[in-house]
Scaffold this active site. Structure first.
Site, short mmCIF file in Angstrom:
data_model
loop_
_atom_site.label_atom_id
_atom_site.label_comp_id
_atom_site.label_asym_id
_atom_site.label_seq_id
_atom_site.Cartn_x
_atom_site.Cartn_y
_atom_site.Cartn_z
N GLU A 35 80.53 24.47 59.37
CA GLU A 35 79.83 23.18 59.48
C GLU A 35 80.75 22.06 59.94
O GLU A 35 80.30 21.14 60.64
CB GLU A 35 79.19 22.81 58.14
N PHE B 191 70.92 25.45 42.17
CA PHE B 191 71.79 26.19 43.09
C PHE B 191 71.91 25.44 44.42
O PHE B 191 70.91 25.07 45.02
CB PHE B 191 71.21 27.59 43.33
N GLN B 192 73.15 25.22 44.83
CA GLN B 192 73.49 24.54 46.08
C GLN B 192 72.91 23.11 46.15
O GLN B 192 72.58 22.61 47.23
CB GLN B 192 73.07 25.36 47.31
N LYS C 45 63.63 20.01 50.47
CA LYS C 45 62.98 21.18 51.08
C LYS C 45 61.46 21.09 51.01
O LYS C 45 60.77 21.51 51.96
CB LYS C 45 63.47 22.47 50.42
N MET D 225 104.84 16.54 63.83
CA MET D 225 104.98 15.12 63.54
C MET D 225 105.52 14.90 62.14
O MET D 225 106.34 13.99 61.91
CB MET D 225 103.63 14.40 63.71
#
Length: 558
Positions: free
Chosen positions: A51, A113-114, A163, A467
């Site tokens: 993602e 969940f999630q 959802k 760097m």
């Protein structure tokens, strides 16, 4: 007509002219993905490897095209994986809409969940965000998100949709998006008049250009303004390409790794005209000593940037293209022949240098400029290679240098490169990376090969975090704490395993032929260039020092 929430999402994207979405599906966003499947001939979906890659690709697409970039993610870890990409876009004022899905309304706040409060998490790093729990508000919320993302000072907007809303139904009516007007309401006659008077009184003006000039598409107006003021021009990382980097008035970048001509010239000038730049610490160095002989004019679309880091004598708040148009109408032709000659002498006296005897990053970038004729979009990761790309490749058009300036996101460039190439398929698009950055999101090579997106990934492999090691060398008495990457990872085999053509370059003589072949192939290519671990970016200003205290390797030896 009556549509589901998922159908409304897709119809609203079509309303906004969205042709590409970058994303990764999951449980809560499945309804939207199911609807997207039915419209695959209208909206292209690029399945990234992670993602974060989707967020960076949407960002790169937006920067290259000037349109709003769009990314999708599911709830929980899917949405949190967008966070770094959203923050990157926020710091650099990139128009992006991130659409996430969450658990159903009746499951919110139950540690489902999630489930995660992605709106709360992203509140400090978005221009605005929404959580949609009511199907009747969905279409207008998406429309608002796009308007907010691209109006005034652009930025990312997040729309989180539960959802159950994606499955519910309500009436939908197509709406034509309103034309976004350039911001002019805060431009005053008094400010314009004061700016012109200050310019006309100036004997040694310097023009300092930032990313706002790119965002406002002010390339032509800026060129006319520079010609009228008759002044030298410097820029930030984000401002590259707003003014032609091959123009004789251009002096190179300003700040920590700016040229001596720019840093010394800005210190000497009596007027600094700042156009779309926010005076980052990397530009100003010690703010008490920055442009100490100059009065400062700041032109910016965002009033919050005025006097935030540097106190100005005059400010004009408004869209840069419109402000410059007004100034150009009113300003007479100025003449600063002696001042320009002095700055030209500084450029001749203090050119950018590197070791031309061996393979180095600057050599590869100069050869890349030569081979492409400068006709390419360059994206970068963050570090030494990023600075070399800013210094040694010349940018004469806006939206051709794409980099994480504000957040400094390692792992940004490859996703951004994919997004830029998808948005500008006729352009050669090349990502410049270090080996440390490549490790961050190298899995996106698999995205490029899956869709045969013909990007070129150039890795400067010095087997260290370059760097950070440079700072350890100069300021930490060579205590190289966890910056060595000298292990057994073979980037060529890795790239080939993901389906890309790969090359390893170990000497200067190989560079030109490999670059030409890579460009001609029209397929994803990875080029590993082995360079010395002690190569450094010069010039440099020590942290906290004044920009006039800029030094080079020769200065240290002296």
């Amino acid at each position: 007509m009556e549509l589901t929430g998922s159908q409304i999402v897709i119809e609203c994207l079509k309303e906004q002219g969205v042709d590409t979405v970058f994303g990764y599906p999951g449980g809560t966003i499945l309804n939207i993905y199911d609807e997207l499947y039915k419209h695959s001939n209208e909206i292209r979906h690029i399945l990234t490897s992670h993602e974060q890659g989707a967020a960076h690709a949407a960002d790169g697409y937006a920067r290259a095209t000037g349109k709003v970039g769009v990314c999708f993610a599911t709830s929980g870890p899917g949405s949190t994986n967008l966070v770094t990409g959203i923050a990157t876009a926020y710091m650099d004022s990139v128009p992006m809409v991130a659409i996430t899905a969450n658990v159903a309304v009746n499951l919110l706040g139950r540690d489902t969940f999630q489930e995660v409060d992605i709106a709360g998490i992203t509140m400090p790093i978005t221009k605005h965000n929404f959580i949609v729990k009511d199907i009747t508000k969905l279409a207008d919320t998406i429309r608002k998100a796009f308007k907010i993302a691209k109006s005034g000072r652009p930025g990312p907007v997040l729309v989180d949709i539960t959802k159950d809303v994606t499955a519910a139904k309500t009436s939908y009516k197509k709406v034509t998006p309103e034309v976004i007007q350039r911001k002019t309401d805060e431009i005053t006659e008094e400010d314009i008049k004061q700016a012109i008077e200050m310019i006309e009184r100036s004997k040694k003006p310097f023009i300092f250009v930032g990313g706002g000039a790119v965002i406002s598409e002010a390339h032509d107006e800026l060129k006319e303004f520079v010609d009228k003021v008759d002044a030298p021009v410097t820029d930030t990382l984000m401002g590259k390409g707003a003014f032609d980097g091959t123009d004789e008035r251009y002096t190179g970048m300003l700040g920590m790794h700016g040229t001596k001509a720019s840093n010394l010239g800005v210190t000497e000038c009596d007027l600094l005209i700042t156009i779309g730049a926010r005076f980052s610490d990397r530009v100003t160095g010690n703010v008490k000593k920055f442009a100490k002989n100059a009065k400062i004019i700041q032109i910016d679309v965002d009033p919050a940037e005025i006097n935030k880091n540097i106190i100005t004598r005059c400010s004009v708040v408004g869209d840069i293209k419109e402000v410059l148009r007004l100034l150009n109408q009113r300003l007479g032709q100025q003449n600063h022949k002696e001042w320009l000659e002095h700055i030209h002498d500084l450029k001749q006296k203090f050119p950018l240098k590197y070791n031309k005897e061996v393979l180095t990053g600057p050599f590869v970038l100069e050869k890349l400029y030569e081979v492409t004729g400068g006709d390419a979009i360059i994206t970068t990761e963050v570090g030494q290679h990023q600075m070399w790309a800013a210094q040694f490749f010349k940018y004469n058009l806006p939206r051709t240098f794409i980099t994480s300036g504000g957040l400094g996101t390692m792992g940004y460039g490859l996703g951004a490169c994919i997004g830029a190439k998808v948005g500008m398929p006729d352009k050669t698009v090349i990502n410049i990376a270090g080996d440390g950055c490549f490790r961050m999101n190298m899995n996106e090579i698999a995205t490029a090969t899956r869709y045969n997106i013909p990007i070129i990934e150039i890795i400067f492999n010095n087997h260290v975090l370059g760097m950070v090691r440079q700072w350890q060398t100069l300021f930490y008495e060579q205590r190289y704490s966890y910056t060595n990457l000298n292990d057994k990872v073979d980037f060529v085999k890795l790239a080939e395993a993901m389906g890309a053509k790969a090359y390893r370059i170990t000497k200067k003589e190989e560079v030109e032929s490999v670059l030409k072949e890579a460009i001609a192939l029209k397929e994803p290519v990875v080029i590993e260039c082995i360079i010395d671990s002690d190569d450094k970016v010069w010039p440099m200003v020590a942290p906290g020092a004044a920009i006039e205290e800029v030094f080079t390797e020769e200065d240290i030896k002296k």
